[in-house]
Motif scaffolding. Sequence first.
Motif, mmCIF file in Angstrom:
data_model
loop_
_atom_site.group_PDB
_atom_site.id
_atom_site.type_symbol
_atom_site.label_atom_id
_atom_site.label_comp_id
_atom_site.label_asym_id
_atom_site.label_seq_id
_atom_site.Cartn_x
_atom_site.Cartn_y
_atom_site.Cartn_z
ATOM 1 N N LYS A 72 0.846 -1.197 0.000
ATOM 2 C CA LYS A 72 0.000 0.000 0.000
ATOM 3 C C LYS A 72 0.884 1.250 0.000
ATOM 4 O O LYS A 72 1.858 1.313 0.746
ATOM 5 C CB LYS A 72 -0.942 -0.011 1.204
ATOM 6 C CG LYS A 72 -1.950 -1.154 1.111
ATOM 7 C CD LYS A 72 -2.779 -1.310 2.361
ATOM 8 C CE LYS A 72 -3.719 -2.496 2.262
ATOM 9 N NZ LYS A 72 -3.060 -3.787 2.094
ATOM 10 N N ILE A 73 0.551 2.188 -0.855
ATOM 11 C CA ILE A 73 1.318 3.438 -0.910
ATOM 12 C C ILE A 73 0.363 4.619 -0.819
ATOM 13 O O ILE A 73 -0.806 4.516 -1.201
ATOM 14 C CB ILE A 73 2.154 3.542 -2.214
ATOM 15 C CG1 ILE A 73 1.264 3.385 -3.466
ATOM 16 C CG2 ILE A 73 3.291 2.543 -2.235
ATOM 17 C CD1 ILE A 73 1.936 3.764 -4.760
ATOM 18 N N GLU A 74 0.878 5.695 -0.297
ATOM 19 C CA GLU A 74 0.067 6.899 -0.176
ATOM 20 C C GLU A 74 -0.268 7.415 -1.576
ATOM 21 O O GLU A 74 0.592 7.480 -2.443
ATOM 22 C CB GLU A 74 0.878 7.953 0.588
ATOM 23 C CG GLU A 74 0.058 9.114 1.056
ATOM 24 C CD GLU A 74 0.919 10.113 1.818
ATOM 25 O OE1 GLU A 74 0.828 11.297 1.485
ATOM 26 O OE2 GLU A 74 1.670 9.694 2.713
ATOM 27 N N LEU A 75 -1.527 7.721 -1.771
ATOM 28 C CA LEU A 75 -1.950 8.226 -3.079
ATOM 29 C C LEU A 75 -1.645 9.726 -3.128
ATOM 30 O O LEU A 75 -2.130 10.495 -2.317
ATOM 31 C CB LEU A 75 -3.451 8.000 -3.278
ATOM 32 C CG LEU A 75 -3.996 8.468 -4.621
ATOM 33 C CD1 LEU A 75 -3.471 7.582 -5.752
ATOM 34 C CD2 LEU A 75 -5.507 8.442 -4.615
ATOM 35 N N ILE A 76 -0.805 10.085 -4.076
ATOM 36 C CA ILE A 76 -0.427 11.492 -4.204
ATOM 37 C C ILE A 76 -1.301 12.112 -5.270
ATOM 38 O O ILE A 76 -1.374 11.609 -6.392
ATOM 39 C CB ILE A 76 1.071 11.624 -4.542
ATOM 40 C CG1 ILE A 76 1.890 11.060 -3.381
ATOM 41 C CG2 ILE A 76 1.450 13.067 -4.821
ATOM 42 C CD1 ILE A 76 3.336 10.829 -3.670
ATOM 43 N N GLU A 77 -1.971 13.181 -4.887
ATOM 44 C CA GLU A 77 -2.875 13.839 -5.832
ATOM 45 C C GLU A 77 -2.080 14.398 -7.008
ATOM 46 O O GLU A 77 -1.008 14.975 -6.835
ATOM 47 C CB GLU A 77 -3.615 14.973 -5.122
ATOM 48 C CG GLU A 77 -4.748 15.529 -5.942
ATOM 49 C CD GLU A 77 -5.366 16.788 -5.349
ATOM 50 O OE1 GLU A 77 -6.139 17.419 -6.067
ATOM 51 O OE2 GLU A 77 -5.045 17.142 -4.201
ATOM 52 N N LYS A 78 -2.623 14.189 -8.195
ATOM 53 C CA LYS A 78 -1.961 14.704 -9.404
ATOM 54 C C LYS A 78 -2.913 15.619 -10.146
ATOM 55 O O LYS A 78 -4.126 15.454 -10.061
ATOM 56 C CB LYS A 78 -1.561 13.542 -10.326
ATOM 57 C CG LYS A 78 -0.439 12.687 -9.763
ATOM 58 C CD LYS A 78 -0.054 11.606 -10.746
ATOM 59 C CE LYS A 78 1.155 10.822 -10.242
ATOM 60 N NZ LYS A 78 1.545 9.769 -11.177
ATOM 61 N N LYS A 79 -2.344 16.562 -10.860
ATOM 62 C CA LYS A 79 -3.153 17.460 -11.681
ATOM 63 C C LYS A 79 -2.558 17.541 -13.077
ATOM 64 O O LYS A 79 -1.348 17.472 -13.238
ATOM 65 C CB LYS A 79 -3.206 18.864 -11.070
ATOM 66 C CG LYS A 79 -4.081 18.942 -9.815
ATOM 67 C CD LYS A 79 -4.414 20.365 -9.475
ATOM 68 C CE LYS A 79 -5.276 20.488 -8.244
ATOM 69 N NZ LYS A 79 -6.656 20.063 -8.454
#
Length: 199
Positions: free
Chosen positions: A121-128
């Motif tokens: 499990k990895i932290e979901l990094i918000e992308k734009k």
Amino acid sequence: MPFTIARPVSFEEDIKKSRFLAIAAPVENEQAVKDFLAEHKDFSTTHQCWAWKIGHNVRFNDDGEPSGTAGRPILATIEGNALTNVLVLVNRWYGGVKLGTGGLVRAYGGTAGQCLMLAEKIELIEKKRVSFQCQFNEWAIFQYELSLHQIEFSEEYTAAGVAVHALLQVHQIQPLALKLQDVTRGREQLKIIEEPEDD
């Protein structure tokens, strides 16, 4: 803090002569879901049941199993693991012994759960998504910058120069915006492309 999984994982077990194979994969959008399901279409299976969650959007499919016995329990394991941007597909090869509705819920939910336990499990990094323009002689600088930070991008050559689309982690936006202003001497601005909300 939302979490997703680092890479696809699978888990297989036999339950009362039926073979269950769960495959979990990280997905960024609905197109990635469609691509994954198309790629894993298997006509030898009796049922291919699945569920996915991306942000607040969820979908599930029982693929011919009694309603609520497959897709929903798979979705429940995704949500129970506090994951998002994840698709879990569970293939079943029927072995001749009926499991009953309770047995199906346990089999689909359990196989999906075991599969997700194996996932990192990895932290979901918000992308734009962003876009910008630059001149041909400036493009090498940005190409280097984007590659250096492992940023996904696509470029299009126009009469005026290069039009660039990129997918950035939120913390990468400000440095790139400053770099763009610096290199183009304030001529160009970084534009953030707002994603349409689909419900």
